[in-house]
Design an enzyme around this catalytic site. Sequence first.
Site, PDB file in Angstrom:
ATOM      1  N   ASN A   9       0.870  -1.176   0.000  1.00 32.31           N
ATOM      2  CA  ASN A   9       0.000   0.000   0.000  1.00 32.31           C
ATOM      3  C   ASN A   9       0.906   1.225   0.000  1.00 32.31           C
ATOM      4  OD1 ASN A   9      -1.793   2.037   0.498  1.00 32.31           O
ATOM      5  ND2 ASN A   9      -2.396   1.341   2.549  1.00 32.31           N
ATOM      6  N   TRP A  10       0.960   1.876  -1.146  1.00 30.74           N
ATOM      7  CA  TRP A  10       1.892   3.010  -1.276  1.00 30.74           C
ATOM      8  C   TRP A  10       1.369   4.273  -0.602  1.00 30.74           C
ATOM      9  CZ3 TRP A  10       3.692   2.622  -7.147  1.00 30.74           C
ATOM     10  CH2 TRP A  10       4.401   1.427  -7.311  1.00 30.74           C
ATOM     11  N   LYS A  11       0.144   4.283  -0.184  1.00 34.41           N
ATOM     12  CA  LYS A  11      -0.465   5.451   0.469  1.00 34.41           C
ATOM     13  C   LYS A  11      -0.216   6.714  -0.385  1.00 34.41           C
ATOM     14  CE  LYS A  11       0.003   3.012   4.805  1.00 34.41           C
ATOM     15  NZ  LYS A  11       0.190   3.047   6.238  1.00 34.41           N
ATOM     16  N   HIS A  97      -9.191   1.053   5.347  1.00 31.72           N
ATOM     17  CA  HIS A  97      -7.888   1.255   6.002  1.00 31.72           C
ATOM     18  C   HIS A  97      -8.067   2.195   7.193  1.00 31.72           C
ATOM     19  CE1 HIS A  97      -3.747   2.374   6.744  1.00 31.72           C
ATOM     20  NE2 HIS A  97      -3.411   1.292   6.053  1.00 31.72           N
ATOM     21  N   GLU A  99      -6.397   4.588   8.203  1.00 31.50           N
ATOM     22  CA  GLU A  99      -6.184   6.010   7.898  1.00 31.50           C
ATOM     23  C   GLU A  99      -7.436   6.615   7.269  1.00 31.50           C
ATOM     24  OE1 GLU A  99      -2.552   5.337   5.741  1.00 31.50           O
ATOM     25  OE2 GLU A  99      -1.644   4.702   7.630  1.00 31.50           O
ATOM     26  N   GLU A 169      -4.945  -5.036  10.597  1.00 33.50           N
ATOM     27  CA  GLU A 169      -3.930  -4.005  10.785  1.00 33.50           C
ATOM     28  C   GLU A 169      -4.153  -3.322  12.132  1.00 33.50           C
ATOM     29  OE1 GLU A 169      -2.111  -2.827   6.691  1.00 33.50           O
ATOM     30  OE2 GLU A 169      -3.574  -1.351   7.323  1.00 33.50           O
ATOM     31  N   GLY A 175       3.114   2.008  10.828  1.00 32.58           N
ATOM     32  CA  GLY A 175       4.090   3.083  10.679  1.00 32.58           C
ATOM     33  C   GLY A 175       4.817   3.435  11.962  1.00 32.58           C
ATOM     34  N   SER A 215       4.044  -2.457  10.189  1.00 32.36           N
ATOM     35  CA  SER A 215       5.502  -2.519  10.360  1.00 32.36           C
ATOM     36  C   SER A 215       6.118  -3.858   9.976  1.00 32.36           C
ATOM     37  CB  SER A 215       5.883  -2.130  11.797  1.00 32.36           C
ATOM     38  OG  SER A 215       5.469  -0.808  12.076  1.00 32.36           O
TER      39      SER A 215
HETATM   40  P1  13P Z   1       3.474   0.124   7.675  1.00 41.29           P
HETATM   41  O1  13P Z   1       3.969  -1.142   7.035  1.00 41.29           O
HETATM   42  O2  13P Z   1       4.221   1.352   7.223  1.00 41.29           O
HETATM   43  O3  13P Z   1       3.386  -0.004   9.158  1.00 41.29           O
HETATM   44  O4  13P Z   1       1.972   0.354   7.152  1.00 41.29           O
HETATM   45  C1  13P Z   1       1.072  -0.695   7.188  1.00 41.29           C
HETATM   46  C2  13P Z   1      -0.141  -0.295   6.460  1.00 41.29           C
HETATM   47  O5  13P Z   1      -0.856   0.590   6.874  1.00 41.29           O
HETATM   48  C3  13P Z   1      -0.454  -0.993   5.195  1.00 41.29           C
HETATM   49  O6  13P Z   1      -1.732  -0.679   4.757  1.00 41.29           O
END
Ligand code: 13P
Length: 252
Positions: A9-11, A97, A99, A169, A175, A215
């Site tokens: 997931n490149w966000k 997600h 976020e 998640e 993150g 992570s």
């Molecule tokens: P990280 O791997 O940066 O913790 O992010 C996980 C994530 O939110 C994938 O959707």
Amino acid sequence: MRTKIVAGNWKMNNNFEESVNLVKAIEKKTDVLKLKNTRVIVAPTFVNLKSVVDSLGDGCVEVVAQNMHQAKKGAFTGEISAQMLQSIGIKTVILGHSERRTYFNETDEALAEKINTVLENKMEAIFCFGEVLEDRKSDNHFNVVESQIKKALFHLKDTDWKSIVLAYEPVWAIGTGETASPEQAQEMHAFVRSLVADKYSQAVADEVSILYGGSVKPGNALEIFSKQDVDGGLIGGAALNVDDFIGIITAI
Ligand code: 13P
């Protein structure tokens, strides 16, 4: 046998050039691995989806979207519909997600509608769920996850589950550099699989891929993926670096 999946997931990262270069490098290195029963997925931002799709050969990398609106079309400034995604060859979308839930107020009810839209359009969803740190600390994490899954998914029919991938998640692990331990991941994945088995059937539950996200790095992926109910990962930060992402794919 359940399909294994590593999804990046490149966000809100990577401009046009960076996106194309990264996916090409991933495709080149992934093809060498000759993966079996394993999907490799990247989720660029909307603006780069088509370029990333077009830059791929016929290797095994799939391109998916990070979100989608539930309505067919209309006056929803800034939003993207299922039909728009399909028209550029996108068949899968990440939904729910944390976020999106936290910063854009996505509710379980809206997610249930988005899931319906995915199914009506014969697409696939990677449905994310997970608890925040306070819920984990107060031992409320199973209740929170159960509620998220039930509200968004338990109106589905047995056959709809073929179009659903789950992604646990825990918000406190996203993150932060802090991962759930392999045991914590396994415990939650097994719990979620049992929820699906109780509501539907063991056969339905056994077929659903459940990914872990939070992570995941090349150094911890093998240990997490070795757990029975962990079928792969949804990767954020480490998916932005080709060698780290390939390291995680190699672990699966
Ligand atoms: P990280 O791997 O940066 O913790 O992010 C996980 C994530 O939110 C994938 O959707």
